[in-house]
Design an enzyme around this catalytic site. Structure first.
Site, PDB file in Angstrom:
ATOM      1  N   LYS A 194       6.082 -31.854 -57.152  1.00 14.58           N
ATOM      2  CA  LYS A 194       6.220 -30.974 -55.370  1.00 14.58           C
ATOM      3  C   LYS A 194       5.036 -29.640 -56.478  1.00 14.58           C
ATOM      4  O   LYS A 194       5.103 -29.084 -57.165  1.00 14.58           O
ATOM      5  CB  LYS A 194       7.238 -30.098 -56.073  1.00 14.58           C
ATOM      6  CG  LYS A 194       7.686 -29.459 -54.594  1.00 14.58           C
ATOM      7  CD  LYS A 194       8.731 -28.254 -54.723  1.00 14.58           C
ATOM      8  CE  LYS A 194       8.654 -27.154 -55.856  1.00 14.58           C
ATOM      9  NZ  LYS A 194       7.392 -25.389 -55.470  1.00 14.58           N
ATOM     10  N   GLU A 249      11.302 -17.574 -67.261  1.00 16.58           N
ATOM     11  CA  GLU A 249      12.918 -17.615 -65.883  1.00 16.58           C
ATOM     12  C   GLU A 249      13.612 -19.093 -65.084  1.00 16.58           C
ATOM     13  O   GLU A 249      14.850 -19.053 -65.549  1.00 16.58           O
ATOM     14  CB  GLU A 249      12.937 -16.439 -64.477  1.00 16.58           C
ATOM     15  CG  GLU A 249      13.723 -16.066 -64.227  1.00 16.58           C
ATOM     16  CD  GLU A 249      13.581 -14.987 -62.659  1.00 16.58           C
ATOM     17  OE1 GLU A 249      11.922 -14.574 -62.951  1.00 16.58           O
ATOM     18  OE2 GLU A 249      13.728 -14.452 -61.900  1.00 16.58           O
ATOM     19  N   GLU A 268       6.442 -25.790 -69.619  1.00 19.90           N
ATOM     20  CA  GLU A 268       5.325 -24.944 -70.075  1.00 19.90           C
ATOM     21  C   GLU A 268       4.963 -23.793 -69.479  1.00 19.90           C
ATOM     22  O   GLU A 268       5.075 -23.560 -68.240  1.00 19.90           O
ATOM     23  CB  GLU A 268       3.778 -26.476 -69.793  1.00 19.90           C
ATOM     24  CG  GLU A 268       2.660 -25.717 -70.556  1.00 19.90           C
ATOM     25  CD  GLU A 268       1.691 -24.266 -69.428  1.00 19.90           C
ATOM     26  OE1 GLU A 268       2.415 -22.972 -69.502  1.00 19.90           O
ATOM     27  OE2 GLU A 268       0.698 -24.711 -69.144  1.00 19.90           O
ATOM     28  N   CYS A 302      -1.540 -18.667 -67.685  1.00 23.20           N
ATOM     29  CA  CYS A 302      -0.708 -18.277 -68.247  1.00 23.20           C
ATOM     30  C   CYS A 302      -1.118 -18.384 -70.283  1.00 23.20           C
ATOM     31  O   CYS A 302      -0.396 -17.812 -70.742  1.00 23.20           O
ATOM     32  CB  CYS A 302       0.272 -19.760 -68.621  1.00 23.20           C
ATOM     33  SG  CYS A 302      -0.207 -21.500 -68.295  1.00 23.20           S
ATOM     34  N   GLU A 399       4.374 -10.192 -68.645  1.00 27.41           N
ATOM     35  CA  GLU A 399       3.049 -11.360 -68.218  1.00 27.41           C
ATOM     36  C   GLU A 399       2.514 -10.730 -66.904  1.00 27.41           C
ATOM     37  O   GLU A 399       3.647 -10.809 -66.191  1.00 27.41           O
ATOM     38  CB  GLU A 399       3.674 -12.242 -68.325  1.00 27.41           C
ATOM     39  CG  GLU A 399       2.299 -13.509 -67.630  1.00 27.41           C
ATOM     40  CD  GLU A 399       2.770 -15.393 -67.901  1.00 27.41           C
ATOM     41  OE1 GLU A 399       4.188 -15.697 -67.817  1.00 27.41           O
ATOM     42  OE2 GLU A 399       1.759 -16.262 -67.880  1.00 27.41           O
TER      43      GLU A 399
END
Lengths: 492, 325
Positions: A194, A249, A268, A302, A399
């Site tokens: 997806k 989350e 990840e 990230c 972040e």
């Protein structure tokens, strides 16, 4: 060819680069896209669709099918059926398909780079020079492993897991697809993938490449959609392994959902990497490393070096040089070959960045941005530097996932390590010093999956990538990455 | 310490006080080795990244004219004759016959014995005469001989002198010897501008290129120049990047502006435009002027003229329509 007799002005000190746009028409975008299930493009059962837009203008690009639970079920069943033959193919045969896909990706790389830039908003310079070469490299690398798994160090006869449900983010749409699909297929698994709802187009173009490569039907299935589609995929009992790249989350909720099911999981997730600059750093290259660390891909990375830890004795010099360098960054049309900073991927992401930037100012950090005109349409954020940041500020802890760097200082190597590790995340870190022994000393102590020395944001399929702590677990790439898709040892 | 906007990265206060930094052999060594290191992989990556800039339309037309205006049209052969130098000088003054909009080149560059010939040939134009000197290209002669070489060029009317540094002394760590020689040559130059050739192909490392750049600037160079064109490796983008960083940092630390000249092996417009991009995004647009950046080249000019005509007419001419000199 424009013909002119105008005489250039060589006296006034100015040299504006003329627009150099890559041809938009290199990519074909259909009005509407279906789901790729069992080797065919099929309409979603309940007919629901969503729109993907060009973030640099806000203009709609295409209608894309939204897969419901029934569509996901169909895709998982197709993958299960395909697994029976695919997993029994000799590795060399699977390798041939992967090599073919890799070559097709290279052949179509210009088209894919343009499509990625349009759908994601990232500059064509990055899609052309970073994303697409790495995408092909990941398929070539894993194609080579397909017939050598018995020598990968996981026992004499490692076995595939089955059907992998894979969910990827919007920041590197095609590259994350490659990181997920290439090892899964090389190890004999089949996949249902997806893509992110804001960047589905290159995954659908990849579906076409699977057909071109005559990959057996059902080995790769692409289901487009948002969170609900992802949930249906994760919770489907026919999935043996879930691989997710995205926010911490969502990663948490996936892990909760999978508890007790016996499904394998790799995550990840987010990061808040420290980029550590010592006073003996090769300063001009360190400045490039800072820029590449946090402004590459608009900071939608990230492993971005979002916390700049500078030895206090050189703080002013580094910040001054960084500001000077940022004045040369070119923000604008992602398809212009000279653009360094493209568009923010979505209005939602821009809001998130803006909220944290506001918080940074409210908490007393000093904000600086180069003079830079933002386009009127679409979503944009100027490169931003915060100085005077304390460890306790939100912009030093959360972040941001945008072109925003927080500058902190340290006095000694031990303090640098302590501050660098003082985060719930642990994905990456950077160390800049001319002293080799200090690089090794730091690398032993930094709790991060990747430590870059005198460079930043360098990727290679042969090098495992993944996190510590709340940045997730499991590795992608290298020999280590194969373990995520193999039943090994006593399990085999 | 200077009060410039960008503080120097190096620890010693010496950057703002060159006199102290160059006062003794040991101070000079400390100063040069105190300059921030250059990471070769990173410098190469930066140069390669800037090489992907796409320069089109007006930006390209501007660049091509600027390259012509920045060219030191050069002949440095044993076979050079007055006739050859006169032909080249005519080309330097009027590179594109029949097109008065085409600028003259910056200078012609010859050996000292042909300076007088060149001087007469460019008289009345804006074109300067540059002469190599100091036992070019190896620099293997006594200081006395080198200074005599310089004097002969200057006496013959050279506007610019391109000297070579003593690479042997530099590599042996005898930095003071190199510095004193540059200072002596600078003095011998009088009003002539001094370009100091580092011969970076022989210095091998980018750390050495950075040190040699600072050494030359401390010695009074008006320009620092990559190469003689006679060594195995001439100008490269990473070397030029490091030299541009050096002149930028030197100007910020001392207020003195030094130019950069790239020489040897640059033959196509495409390469030359990439050098302009390096200048633009490293030292800044203020260095995009013929008195701050030069190309030392012989065959480059004709390629630029071909591209220039293409920009104006939409067609490439036959190579027979650009003059061979």
């Amino acid at each position: 060819m424009a013909v002119t007799t105008q005489v250039p002005d060589l006296v006034t000190p100015t040299w504006d680069y003329a627009p150099a746009p890559e041809a938009r028409t290199l990519a074909t975008i259909e009005a509407s896209y279906d789901l790729f299930i069992g080797g065919d493009f099929v309409a979603p059962i309940d007919g629901r669709r969503f729109t993907t837009v060009d973030p640099s203008t806000g203009e709609p690009l295409a209608e894309v099918a939204e897969a419901g639970a029934a569509d996901v079920d169909k895709a998982v069943r197709a993958a299960r059926r395909a697994f029976i033959r695919w997993s029994k193919l000799p590795g060399a045969e699977r390798g041939k398909y992967l090599f073919r896909i890799a070559r097709l990706l290279q052949e179509r790389s210009r088209e894919l780079a343009v499509l990625e830039s349009i759908d994601n908003g990232k500059p064509i310079r990055e899609t052309r020079d970073v994303d697409l070469p790495l995408v092909a490299a990941h398929f070539f690398h894993h194609a080579g492993w397909a017939d050598k798994l018995a020598w990968a160090g996981y026992g004499p006869d490692p076995q595939p897991l089955g059907v992998a449900g894979q969910i990827i983010p919007w920041n590197f749409p095609l590259l994350m697809l490659a990181w997920k699909i290439a090892p899964a297929l090389a190890c004999g698994n089949t996949v249902v993938l997806k893509p992110a709802e804001t960047t589905p187009l290159t995954a659908l173009a990849f579906a076409d490449i699977c057909r071109q490569a005559e990959l057996p039907a059902g080995v790769v299935n692409i289901v487009t959609g948002a969170g609900e589609t992802g949930r249906a995929l994760v919770e489907h009992p026919g999935v043996d392994k879930v691989a997710f790249t995205g926010s911490t989350e969502v990663g948490r909720s996936i892990q909760r959902a999978l508890a007790g099911t016996g499904k394998r999981l790799t995550l990840e997730l987010g990061g808040k990497a420290a980029n550590v600059i010592f006073d003996d750093a090769p300063v001009d290259q360190a400045i490039e490393g800072i820029v590449n660390g946090i402004f590459f891909n608009q900071g939608h990375v990230c492993c971005a070096g979002s916390r700049l830890l500078v030895q206090e004795s050189v703080h002013d010099a580094v910040v001054a040089r960084l500001k000077r360098r940022l004045r040369t960054l070119r923000l604008g049309d992602p398809l212009d070959k000279n653009t360094d900073i493209g568009a923010i991927n979505s209005a939602e992401q821009l809001d998130r960045i803006t909220a944290l930037v506001d918080a940074g100012q409210a908490e007393g950090a000093v904000m600086w941005q180069p003079e830079c005109r933002l386009p009127e349409r679409g979503w944009w954020h100027a490169p931003t530097v915060f100085t005077g940041v304390a460890q306790s500020h939100r912009i030093a802890r959360e972040e941001i996932f945008g072109p925003v760097v927080s500058v902190l200082t340290f006095r000694t190597p031990s303090e640098a390590v302590a501050k660098a590790n003082n985060t719930p995340y642990g994905l990456s870190a950077g160390v800049w010093t001319e002293k080799g022994s200090r690089i090794l000393w730091m690398a032993q102590r930094l709790r991060a999956g990747v430590v870059w020395a005198n460079t930043f944001n360098r990727f290679d399929p042969a090098s495992p990538f993944g996190g510590y702590k709340e940045s997730g677990f499991g590795r992608e790439g290298g020999r280590h990455g194969l373990a995520a898709y193999l039943r090994t040892g006593a399990d085999a | 310490m200077s009060s410039s906007a960008v503080a120097p990265f190096v620890a010693p206060d010496a950057i703002g006080d060159l006199a102290a930094a160059t006062a003794s052999d040991s101070a000079l060594r400390r100063f040069l080795h105190g300059l921030p290191g250059v990471d070769q992989v990173g410098a190469e990556a930066r140069a390669a990244g800037l090489a992907t800039r796409s320069i089109k339309k007006d930006a390209k037309r501007w660049a091509l004219d600027m390259i012509v205006a920045m060219t030191d049209l050069t002949t440095l052969e044993g076979a050079d004759t007055p006739g050859k130098v006169r032909a080249m000088s005519a080309k330097a003054v009027q590179p594109e016959p029949g097109d008065p909009t085409c600028p003259s080149v910056a200078a012609v560059c010859v050996y000292p014995d042909l300076v007088a010939v060149a001087k007469r040939a460019v008289a009345g134009s804006s074109v300067a005469v540059a002469s190599v000197a100091t036992a070019f290209p190896s620099g293997r002669a006594s200081l006395e001989v080198k200074l005599a070489d310089v004097a002969s060029a200057v006496d013959a009317g050279a506007d610019e002198v391109d000297m070579v540094i003593d690479r042997g002394a530099f590599l042996a760590g005898r930095y003071s010897v190199v510095l004193e020689e540059i200072r002596a040559v600078k003095q011998a130059c009088g009003r002539a501008h001094l370009k100091v050739i580092l011969e970076t192909g022989e210095l091998a490392t980018l750390d050495n290129v950075r040190r040699a750049s600072w050494l030359a600037m401390a010695g009074g160079a008006d320009f620092i120049k990559t190469s003689t064109g006679k060594a195995a490796q001439s100008a490269t983008p990473p070397v030029t990047l490091v030299m541009l960083e050096a002149v930028r940092d030197f100007a910020e630390a001392t207020g003195t502006v030094v130019g950069v000249k790239v020489a040897g092996g640059i033959r196509t417009s495409k390469e030359a435009v990439r050098y302009l991009v390096l200048v633009h995004e490293t030292a800044g647009v203020e260095w995009l002027r013929p008195d701050r950046f030069r190309f030392g080249a012989s065959s480059l000019l004709n390629d630029v003229l071909m591209q220039r005509a293409f920009q104006r007419t939409g067609r490439y001419h036959s190579a027979d329509r650009v003059t061979l000199d």
